[in-house]
Enzyme design. Structure first.
Site, PDB file in Angstrom:
ATOM      1  N   LYS A   1      40.972  35.013  35.445  1.00 45.76           N
ATOM      2  CA  LYS A   1      41.497  36.346  35.733  1.00 45.76           C
ATOM      3  C   LYS A   1      42.799  36.244  36.564  1.00 45.76           C
ATOM      4  O   LYS A   1      43.153  35.161  37.016  1.00 45.76           O
ATOM      5  CB  LYS A   1      40.429  37.185  36.437  1.00 45.76           C
ATOM      6  CG  LYS A   1      39.136  37.316  35.605  1.00 45.76           C
ATOM      7  CD  LYS A   1      39.347  38.050  34.289  1.00 45.76           C
ATOM      8  CE  LYS A   1      38.267  37.849  33.248  1.00 45.76           C
ATOM      9  NZ  LYS A   1      36.932  38.258  33.598  1.00 45.76           N
TER      10      LYS A   1
HETATM   11  C1  LIG Z   1      35.429  38.473  33.291  1.00 47.83           C
HETATM   12  C2  LIG Z   1      34.863  39.787  32.940  1.00 47.83           C
HETATM   13  C3  LIG Z   1      33.726  40.326  33.573  1.00 47.83           C
HETATM   14  C4  LIG Z   1      32.775  39.558  34.442  1.00 47.83           C
HETATM   15  O1  LIG Z   1      33.246  38.870  35.441  1.00 47.83           O
HETATM   16  P1  LIG Z   1      32.515  37.566  36.032  1.00 47.83           P
HETATM   17  O2  LIG Z   1      33.243  37.395  37.315  1.00 47.83           O
HETATM   18  O3  LIG Z   1      32.712  36.442  35.054  1.00 47.83           O
HETATM   19  O4  LIG Z   1      31.077  37.897  36.241  1.00 47.83           O
HETATM   20  C5  LIG Z   1      33.376  41.640  33.303  1.00 47.83           C
HETATM   21  N1  LIG Z   1      34.066  42.371  32.425  1.00 47.83           N
HETATM   22  C6  LIG Z   1      35.123  41.891  31.763  1.00 47.83           C
HETATM   23  C7  LIG Z   1      35.848  42.788  30.815  1.00 47.83           C
HETATM   24  C8  LIG Z   1      35.547  40.576  31.976  1.00 47.83           C
HETATM   25  O5  LIG Z   1      36.574  40.094  31.284  1.00 47.83           O
END
Ligand SMILES: *Cc1c(COP(=O)(O)O)cnc(C)c1O
Length: 362
Positions: free
Chosen positions: A182
């Site tokens: 992210k």
């Molecule tokens: C990455 C992601 C999540 C979840 O995040 P984590 O930190 O991996 O639990 C939720 N929603 C979307 C759209 C994502 O891309």
């Protein structure tokens, strides 16, 4: 190959001394570093009610629990997303009702949300997919009209804006992810942004077994069982170092995105996505529609550039028991859309190469 996603980690000279210090400090659980990370996130986002979690998934789960979503309820959501958006709904026992998307953007369509509302609807889950902000003017109005709270899954939308404010200020519940790829990574981690003190206090207990950090452990009394969802000092320290580079980093996503917006306009075979009024994307992915997608992907990949969709539409997973044929816009969008590399790692030289490659046809 220029990839679609890539973790950013600060230079070792910045990160390793701070990590070493915290790891051997004697306090690696949730403590001062977490509090400081939350304080800095609150200042950046502009919302005092920011709570870190150990994942974005945990933030989504807690948001649903705060609303009181439970077995037999319905939550309206979108299928064009990563799975945790919707698996967390299933964890509460509620049913996921997949609304259709806007054919122009791939984002959840307000009119479809309204059509999906029943007496059982407890929440509306929206996803700012790829960092593009949903049609929040319309969605806010629907939320108000039916008195149904909105959860924003903003895992892709750190530092995207709506109405001149960063995402994290608009809805009662906004969830971010600090997972590896992210905009901001703490290795693993997440963030829940809230809008009032009551939710904040309850969520703070729910993330740590139901215990109140301000009450001595031997005097405490759990009134609602919670989870093990809090962040620790080690991940928070990674986050604190990341925050020193975040503005510069997100700017690189945005500058690359704006470059594509300009350079790919009117290119034959490419249809760019429009942005809703009052929204500014942070371009976690660059998404567009192309003619003859398979050929497009092959041309770019043959030339060292990753291009593809990233997630399986969630209604294909049997766990969601989704009826088929209810989302004609998604059916079409899903066949036409593609992402191209846009993040901090894409240099000015490379983005020009990518544009030239696309302009040369496929
Ligand atoms: C990455 C992601 C999540 C979840 O995040 P984590 O930190 O991996 O639990 C939720 N929603 C979307 C759209 C994502 O891309």
């Amino acid at each position: 190959m220029i990839p679609l996603v890539k973790p950013f980690l600060p230079h070792r000279d910045l990160l390793i001394p701070r990590l070493e210090q915290i790891i051997y400090s004697g306090y690696i659980a949730e403590g001062q570093a977490v509090a400081e990370f939350e304080q800095k996130l609150s200042e950046l986002i502009g919302n005092p009610y920011c709570l870190t979690m150990n994942s974005g998934t945990a933030a989504l789960h807690i948001a649903l629990l705060l609303i009181g979503v439970k077995s037999g309820d319905e939550v309206i959501s979108t299928a064009l997303t990563a799975e945790p958006t919707n698996t967390t709904i299933v964890l509460t026992g509620a049913n996921v009702v997949f609304a259709d998307v806007d054919l122009a953007t791939g984002l959840i369509a307000p009119e479809s949300i309204e059509n999906c509302i029943t007496g059982k609807t407890k929440a509306i889950m929206v996803v700012h997919y790829g960092g593009m902000v949903c049609n929040m003017h319309r969605i806010n109005a629907i939320s108000k009209k039916y008195n149904i709270p909105v959860i924003e899954d903003a895992a892709h939308a750190f530092m995207s804006s709506f109405n001149g404010q960063y995402i994290g200020n608009n809805s009662p519940y906004t969830c971010f992810s600090f997972q590896a790829i992210k905009h901001l990574t703490t290795v693993v981690g997440g963030l829940l942004c809230l809008k009032n003190e009551d939710d904040y206090t309850r969520a703070k207990k729910l993330r740590w077994f139901g215990l109140d950090k301000n009450v001595a452990r031997l005097k405490s009394d759990i009134t609602e069982a919670g989870y093990k969802y809090h962040m620790n000092n080690v991940n928070a320290t990674v986050g604190l170092v990341q925050l020193e580079c975040i503005k510069e980093n997100v700017l690189r996503y945005i500058q690359n995105g704006l470059f594509y917006d300009k350079q790919l306009k009117n290119v034959h075979g490419v249809i760019l996505l429009p942005y809703y009024e009052g929204t500014e994307p942070s371009y976690w992915l660059y998404t567009m529609k192309v003619e003859r997608r398979e050929d497009f992907i092959k041309k770019l990949e043959d030339n060292g550039v990753a291009a593809s969709p990233l997630h399986l539409r969630n209604d294909r997973h049997s766990v969601f028991k989704a009826p088929q044929g209810m989302t004609p816009n998604l059916d079409q969008f899903y066949e036409e859309f593609v992402h191209i590399p846009c993040g901090w790692w894409v240099t000015e030289y490379e983005r020009q190469q990518i544009v030239d490659l696309i302009k040369s046809g496929w």
